[in-house]
Design a protein around this motif. Structure first.
Motif, PDB file in Angstrom:
ATOM      1  N   UNK A 136       0.860  -1.183   0.000  1.00 15.99           N
ATOM      2  CA  UNK A 136       0.000   0.000   0.000  1.00 15.99           C
ATOM      3  C   UNK A 136       0.897   1.233   0.000  1.00 15.99           C
ATOM      4  N   UNK A 137       0.647   2.185  -0.906  1.00 14.29           N
ATOM      5  CA  UNK A 137       1.541   3.331  -1.052  1.00 14.29           C
ATOM      6  C   UNK A 137       0.749   4.639  -1.100  1.00 14.29           C
ATOM      7  N   UNK A 138       1.463   5.713  -0.839  1.00 13.15           N
ATOM      8  CA  UNK A 138       0.940   7.079  -0.976  1.00 13.15           C
ATOM      9  C   UNK A 138       1.939   7.888  -1.787  1.00 13.15           C
ATOM     10  N   UNK A 139       1.468   8.643  -2.775  1.00 10.75           N
ATOM     11  CA  UNK A 139       2.391   9.395  -3.626  1.00 10.75           C
ATOM     12  C   UNK A 139       1.739  10.708  -4.063  1.00 10.75           C
ATOM     13  N   UNK A 140       2.573  11.732  -4.229  1.00  9.61           N
ATOM     14  CA  UNK A 140       2.110  13.038  -4.701  1.00  9.61           C
ATOM     15  C   UNK A 140       2.439  13.211  -6.180  1.00  9.61           C
ATOM     16  N   UNK A 141       1.457  13.695  -6.919  1.00 13.27           N
ATOM     17  CA  UNK A 141       1.597  13.986  -8.346  1.00 13.27           C
ATOM     18  C   UNK A 141       1.136  15.419  -8.588  1.00 13.27           C
ATOM     19  N   UNK A 142       1.772  16.104  -9.518  1.00 16.13           N
ATOM     20  CA  UNK A 142       1.260  17.390  -9.988  1.00 16.13           C
ATOM     21  C   UNK A 142       1.124  17.307 -11.496  1.00 16.13           C
ATOM     22  N   UNK A 143      -0.073  17.622 -11.994  1.00 14.03           N
ATOM     23  CA  UNK A 143      -0.352  17.636 -13.431  1.00 14.03           C
ATOM     24  C   UNK A 143      -0.636  19.069 -13.847  1.00 14.03           C
ATOM     25  N   UNK A 144       0.202  19.608 -14.713  1.00 13.81           N
ATOM     26  CA  UNK A 144      -0.024  20.922 -15.303  1.00 13.81           C
ATOM     27  C   UNK A 144      -0.641  20.723 -16.680  1.00 13.81           C
ATOM     28  N   UNK A 145      -1.793  21.360 -16.922  1.00 13.95           N
ATOM     29  CA  UNK A 145      -2.528  21.131 -18.161  1.00 13.95           C
ATOM     30  C   UNK A 145      -2.898  22.449 -18.838  1.00 13.95           C
ATOM     31  N   UNK A 146      -2.674  22.502 -20.146  1.00 14.06           N
ATOM     32  CA  UNK A 146      -3.161  23.597 -20.977  1.00 14.06           C
ATOM     33  C   UNK A 146      -4.444  23.123 -21.662  1.00 14.06           C
ATOM     34  N   UNK A 147      -5.517  23.899 -21.509  1.00 11.30           N
ATOM     35  CA  UNK A 147      -6.853  23.424 -21.884  1.00 11.30           C
ATOM     36  C   UNK A 147      -7.579  24.488 -22.706  1.00 11.30           C
ATOM     37  N   UNK A 148      -8.287  24.003 -23.719  1.00  9.30           N
ATOM     38  CA  UNK A 148      -9.133  24.886 -24.515  1.00  9.30           C
ATOM     39  C   UNK A 148     -10.364  24.099 -24.947  1.00  9.30           C
ATOM     40  N   UNK A 149     -11.546  24.658 -24.732  1.00  6.91           N
ATOM     41  CA  UNK A 149     -12.813  24.063 -25.196  1.00  6.91           C
ATOM     42  C   UNK A 149     -12.941  22.600 -24.760  1.00  6.91           C
ATOM     43  N   UNK A 150     -12.792  22.367 -23.472  1.00  7.35           N
ATOM     44  CA  UNK A 150     -13.039  21.069 -22.838  1.00  7.35           C
ATOM     45  C   UNK A 150     -11.941  20.050 -23.083  1.00  7.35           C
ATOM     46  N   UNK A 151     -10.867  20.418 -23.801  1.00  3.73           N
ATOM     47  CA  UNK A 151      -9.852  19.426 -24.143  1.00  3.73           C
ATOM     48  C   UNK A 151      -8.453  19.888 -23.736  1.00  3.73           C
ATOM     49  N   UNK A 152      -7.735  18.987 -23.078  1.00  3.78           N
ATOM     50  CA  UNK A 152      -6.334  19.220 -22.742  1.00  3.78           C
ATOM     51  C   UNK A 152      -5.510  19.000 -24.008  1.00  3.78           C
ATOM     52  N   UNK A 153      -4.736  20.006 -24.397  1.00  4.32           N
ATOM     53  CA  UNK A 153      -3.925  19.854 -25.599  1.00  4.32           C
ATOM     54  C   UNK A 153      -2.434  19.728 -25.288  1.00  4.32           C
ATOM     55  N   UNK A 154      -2.030  20.031 -24.040  1.00  2.00           N
ATOM     56  CA  UNK A 154      -0.649  19.812 -23.627  1.00  2.00           C
ATOM     57  C   UNK A 154      -0.624  19.628 -22.114  1.00  2.00           C
ATOM     58  N   UNK A 155       0.207  18.686 -21.648  1.00  2.89           N
ATOM     59  CA  UNK A 155       0.263  18.377 -20.219  1.00  2.89           C
ATOM     60  C   UNK A 155       1.710  18.113 -19.813  1.00  2.89           C
ATOM     61  N   UNK A 156       2.040  18.566 -18.606  1.00  2.00           N
ATOM     62  CA  UNK A 156       3.344  18.297 -17.993  1.00  2.00           C
ATOM     63  C   UNK A 156       3.058  17.549 -16.691  1.00  2.00           C
ATOM     64  N   UNK A 157       3.586  16.333 -16.566  1.00  5.68           N
ATOM     65  CA  UNK A 157       3.213  15.460 -15.462  1.00  5.68           C
ATOM     66  C   UNK A 157       4.448  15.104 -14.648  1.00  5.68           C
ATOM     67  N   UNK A 158       4.397  15.375 -13.335  1.00  6.31           N
ATOM     68  CA  UNK A 158       5.503  15.018 -12.445  1.00  6.31           C
ATOM     69  C   UNK A 158       4.942  14.209 -11.285  1.00  6.31           C
ATOM     70  N   UNK A 159       5.686  13.163 -10.880  1.00 13.15           N
ATOM     71  CA  UNK A 159       5.268  12.302  -9.782  1.00 13.15           C
ATOM     72  C   UNK A 159       6.496  11.906  -8.978  1.00 13.15           C
ATOM     73  N   UNK A 160       6.321  11.780  -7.680  1.00 12.43           N
ATOM     74  CA  UNK A 160       7.431  11.430  -6.801  1.00 12.43           C
ATOM     75  C   UNK A 160       7.687   9.929  -6.879  1.00 12.43           C
ATOM     76  N   UNK A 161       8.237   9.495  -8.019  1.00 14.67           N
ATOM     77  CA  UNK A 161       8.398   8.058  -8.264  1.00 14.67           C
ATOM     78  C   UNK A 161       9.426   7.408  -7.350  1.00 14.67           C
ATOM     79  N   UNK A 162      10.443   8.131  -6.908  1.00 15.70           N
ATOM     80  CA  UNK A 162      11.423   7.500  -6.022  1.00 15.70           C
ATOM     81  C   UNK A 162      10.782   7.122  -4.687  1.00 15.70           C
ATOM     82  N   UNK A 163       9.879   7.974  -4.186  1.00 15.40           N
ATOM     83  CA  UNK A 163       9.171   7.664  -2.941  1.00 15.40           C
ATOM     84  C   UNK A 163       8.200   6.513  -3.161  1.00 15.40           C
ATOM     85  N   UNK A 164       7.536   6.497  -4.298  1.00 17.29           N
ATOM     86  CA  UNK A 164       6.635   5.402  -4.628  1.00 17.29           C
ATOM     87  C   UNK A 164       7.402   4.079  -4.669  1.00 17.29           C
ATOM     88  N   UNK A 165       8.532   4.070  -5.346  1.00 13.80           N
ATOM     89  CA  UNK A 165       9.322   2.844  -5.475  1.00 13.80           C
ATOM     90  C   UNK A 165       9.828   2.371  -4.117  1.00 13.80           C
TER      91      UNK A 165
END
Length: 357
Positions: A136-165
């Motif tokens: 069982x794990x807990x992890x923090x993620x931040x998703x940065x999204x550029x959005x227009x007319x209900x649709x994400x057209x670009x995303x930058x995704x970061x997650x604390x994978x070392x802590x998850x692992x």
């Protein structure tokens, strides 16, 4: 559009956030049941992940959307669907708690969100890190999204994978070593090397110019402080601009307290990458509803040469890239809380010579 009419997330129960509300913001092209842009981010995330309505990605991402992670880029809504299914298969009980959405933009220019999420989940299937562990794990993620007319057209995704692992009972460096045996995607490697050249190609660092009132000009404040601390190496600015009891969450599950520990962590990163330069690529800010604070989201990239030991093992001379996102709570002109997230497994993969994932 005034921020004070738009949903403010911290401290609110998910049932309250999901309750239907009339529209309060101009959202051309968005589905009619979204009251405002933050409502869109919270509800579509809940529906896709909690309710497992994965197919909603087709109506919430463009067909040619670009998703950036330090582990590699993906193109198109179909890849987002497939990656989401793989993640759910590995962590089928994943619950996502929206901690905050810091946003900017409007109907004319489009919207931008920085969505900080805490995930609780059990590793019941094979994942990118290896066979199921049952942990069982807990992890923090931040998703940065550029959005227009209900649709994400670009995303930058970061997650604390070392802590998850680490919570899976594994060694992040060893996981990265195994992953590095795979050949890098040529398009991603070109992007990584190009970003390293861009960030390291900056001129000699100038001093940051702080606004007279950080609360009134949070974007200018963020640019100045990152410039001062990370590029100009003026580490003492932390003492001037962070509260004495400031708290920080950093990669690998680190919990830091006060000026000394925060400065020490910055210096540890730069000791590993002594020629590093940092580029701030986006800043967004929203006020507290109470009027006594500002929340700031900063997306940035840092590039440098692995010439020092410490955080990431003996020096290898490899050129490394870090994609990170930082969230600040600013009160009385000083930072009280910070969350900085990036993927250290991706850094280890670069060190071992494989794709930066």
């Amino acid at each position: 559009m005034a921020h004070d009419t738009v949903t403010y997330v911290p401290g609110r129960d998910i049932a309250e956030l999901l309750a239907p509300r009339p529209r309060v913001q101009d959202l051309p092209g968005f589905h009619e049941d979204y009251a405002d842009f933050v409502d869109y981010i919270i509800k579509c995330t809940h529906r896709i992940w909690e309710e497992k309505q994965v197919g909603l990605i087709y109506s919430h991402y463009t067909h040619n959307c670009l998703v950036h992670t330090l582990g590699g880029q993906t193109f198109g809504a179909e890849e987002v669907v497939q990656n989401t299914i793989r993640t759910i298969a590995a962590f089928p009980d994943r619950s996502l708690y929206g901690d905050h959405v810091i946003w900017s933009g409007d109907a004319a220019q489009g919207f931008y969100s920085s969505h900080r999420i805490t995930s609780l989940m059990t590793n019941q299937g094979a994942s990118e890190f290896g066979p199921a562990t049952g942990k069982r794990v807990r992890v923090t993620t931040i998703a940065d999204c550029a959005v227009r007319e209900n649709r994400i057209y670009e995303e930058w995704l970061v997650r604390d994978n070392s802590w998850l692992v680490r919570q899976l009972g594994l060694d992040p460096a060893e996981v990265a070593r195994r992953q590095a045996e795979a050949a890098p995607a040529p398009s991603h490697e070109q992007w990584r090397l190009g970003e390293i050249d861009r960030v390291l190609g900056q001129l000699a660092p100038a001093r940051g110019e702080f606004p007279a009132d950080p609360m009134a000009e949070p974007e200018a404040f963020a640019l100045a402080l990152f410039q001062e601390v990370w590029n100009a190496r003026m580490f003492g600015e932390v003492r001037r601009h962070y509260a004495g009891n400031a708290r920080m969450e950093a990669p690998n599950g680190r919990r830091l307290f006060g000026h000394g520990e925060i400065i020490g962590w910055v210096i540890a990163v730069l000791a590993a990458l002594p020629d590093a330069r940092l580029s701030v690529d986006h800043v967004a800010a929203v006020p507290h509803p109470s009027g006594d604070g500002v929340d700031i989201a900063i997306r940035w990239q840092l590039a440098g040469t692995h010439r020092g030991g410490g955080l990431y093992g003996p020096a290898t001379g490899r050129r490394l890239l870090i994609l990170g996102v930082t969230h600040w709570t600013l009160r009385g002109g000083r930072i009280e809380n910070e969350w900085t997230i990036f993927d250290e497994v991706a850094i280890w993969r670069q060190i071992f010579g494989g794709p930066a994932a």
